[in-house]
Design a protein around this motif. Structure first.
Motif, short mmCIF file in Angstrom:
data_model
loop_
_atom_site.label_atom_id
_atom_site.label_comp_id
_atom_site.label_asym_id
_atom_site.label_seq_id
_atom_site.Cartn_x
_atom_site.Cartn_y
_atom_site.Cartn_z
N GLN A 1 -3.11 6.50 14.58
CA GLN A 1 -4.16 7.47 14.06
C GLN A 1 -4.53 8.40 15.12
O GLN A 1 -4.61 9.40 14.67
CB GLN A 1 -5.30 6.56 13.62
N THR B 1 -5.82 1.85 8.41
CA THR B 1 -6.94 3.15 7.83
C THR B 1 -7.99 3.10 9.00
O THR B 1 -8.32 2.71 9.54
CB THR B 1 -7.64 2.29 6.60
N GLU C 1 -12.66 6.65 7.19
CA GLU C 1 -12.45 7.09 5.94
C GLU C 1 -11.53 6.50 4.92
O GLU C 1 -11.48 6.84 3.62
CB GLU C 1 -12.45 8.59 5.61
N ASN D 1 -8.34 6.25 5.25
CA ASN D 1 -7.28 6.84 4.84
C ASN D 1 -6.02 6.53 5.73
O ASN D 1 -6.27 5.78 6.96
CB ASN D 1 -7.36 8.52 5.53
N THR D 2 -4.83 6.30 4.92
CA THR D 2 -3.87 5.83 6.00
C THR D 2 -2.88 6.95 6.69
O THR D 2 -3.37 8.03 6.29
CB THR D 2 -2.78 5.18 5.00
N VAL E 1 -1.53 9.36 4.26
CA VAL E 1 -2.66 10.33 3.62
C VAL E 1 -3.04 11.36 4.62
O VAL E 1 -3.09 12.69 4.19
CB VAL E 1 -3.86 9.32 2.99
N VAL E 2 -3.09 11.15 5.76
CA VAL E 2 -3.69 12.11 6.63
C VAL E 2 -2.60 12.88 7.10
O VAL E 2 -3.06 14.27 7.08
CB VAL E 2 -3.74 11.28 8.32
N THR F 1 -2.79 15.10 3.88
CA THR F 1 -4.26 16.11 4.00
C THR F 1 -3.99 17.28 5.03
O THR F 1 -4.39 18.40 4.76
CB THR F 1 -5.35 15.15 4.45
N ASP G 1 -7.23 7.94 -1.02
CA ASP G 1 -8.13 8.37 -0.08
C ASP G 1 -9.56 8.22 -0.59
O ASP G 1 -9.85 7.49 -1.71
CB ASP G 1 -8.03 9.97 0.52
N ASN G 2 -10.55 8.59 0.12
CA ASN G 2 -11.90 8.36 -0.24
C ASN G 2 -12.34 9.27 -1.59
O ASN G 2 -13.36 8.82 -2.06
CB ASN G 2 -12.80 8.53 0.93
#
Length: 283
Positions: free
Chosen positions: A90, A119, A122, A124-125, A128-129, A132, A153-154
């Motif tokens: 992450q 995660t 927030e 997010n995996t 997703v990051v 984004t 995601d959130n």
């Protein structure tokens, strides 16, 4: 032959010094510093700083591929987490869009068993990051390693929503080939609406080719009849959706149907297309 020297645990002062050296040095210099520490018999692979970070966290954050490689080779835990439950992967993902080094470290950590479903704060995996932050290459790498394509995601957006709304056509294609639901809802809109609303014609074509429901755009009663897309002035996408069977008669803006609105605003091309596909003048 004398027995091998037992590795010594680093003291608090030594730990702080080592973290500073790795954090401030270049990739190559940091490796040299660590090799000196090895010769002194110190066990540093999973030492922690005041934030409970390991050296692998620091290497990932700094995009130091050679340091990360050395640490992993010596037994660093690729799934260690700091005080905020953040893993080295992450850390690399947070900055992965900045340099090739960060991306290389992220791929290295994944190849050595990092949990790609971990995660962040927030929820997010890493996938997703990556989406984004617009890092489609890294996102596709994670997808190919079996990432969960249903994780939201959130804001309840799936990876397909994110790829579609940002116009990442190749990623959309890969997600669909890997089994992502083409009509996945986020409680508000489908990936098709996300792409259409942001004007990404190629993505719209891809989603339609994969069987997206053209009449399940969103839970706003106007959207199913193309109102939002039309009002955004995405003419080509509006026409594309109509030609693929969008309901041309449902939904109103005040007293107007889409046909009435198009005609009254001089949009004869859209008005004619609507009539050709069944819109009623007297509706």
């Amino acid at each position: 032959m004398p027995p091998p020297k037992k590795k010594k645990d680093a003291t608090e002062d030594t730990t702080s010094f080592i973290f500073d050296q790795v954090n401030q040095a270049s990739d190559v210099t940091a490796v040299e510093q660590l090799l000196k520490v090895i010769k002194e018999g110190l066990n540093v692979w999973n030492i922690r700083n005041e934030n409970h970070e390991t050296l692998l966290h620091v290497a990932a954050k700094n995009g130091q591929n050679k340091v990360a490689e050395l640490l992993i080779k010596r037994g660093a835990d690729v799934n260690s987490s700091d005080k905020e439950r953040t893993t080295p992967l992450q850390r690399a993902m947070d900055a992965g869009h900045k340099t090739v080094g960060h991306k290389t470290v992220a791929k290295l950590i994944i190849k050595h068993g990092a949990n790609i479903e971990a995660t962040d704060r927030e929820n997010n995996t890493p996938l997703v990051v990556a989406l984004t932050k617009g890092d489609t290459k890294l996102a596709e790498f994670i997808i190919q390693h079996g990432a969960d394509l249903t994780h939201c995601d959130n804001k309840r957006r799936t990876p397909l929503h994110l790829a579609a709304s940002n116009g990442y056509d190749n990623t959309v294609e890969l997600l669909l080939r890997r089994g992502a639901s083409v009509d996945a809802g986020d409680g508000h809109v489908t990936p098709l609406f996300a792409a259409a609303n942001t004007g990404h014609e190629k993505v719209v074509e891809t989603l339609l080719r994969h069987g997206a429901d053209v009449n399940a755009l969103s839970n706003d009663p106007r959207n199913g009849s193309l109102w939002i897309i039309f009002l955004r002035r995405h003419r080509k996408i509006t026409e594309l959706l109509i030609r693929h069977g969008a309901d041309v008669g449902s939904g109103r803006l005040g007293e107007d149907t889409l046909l009435h609105y198009a005609a009254s605003n001089g949009d004869t091309v859209t008005a004619q297309l609507l009539i050709e596909h069944g819109a009623q003048l007297e509706a």
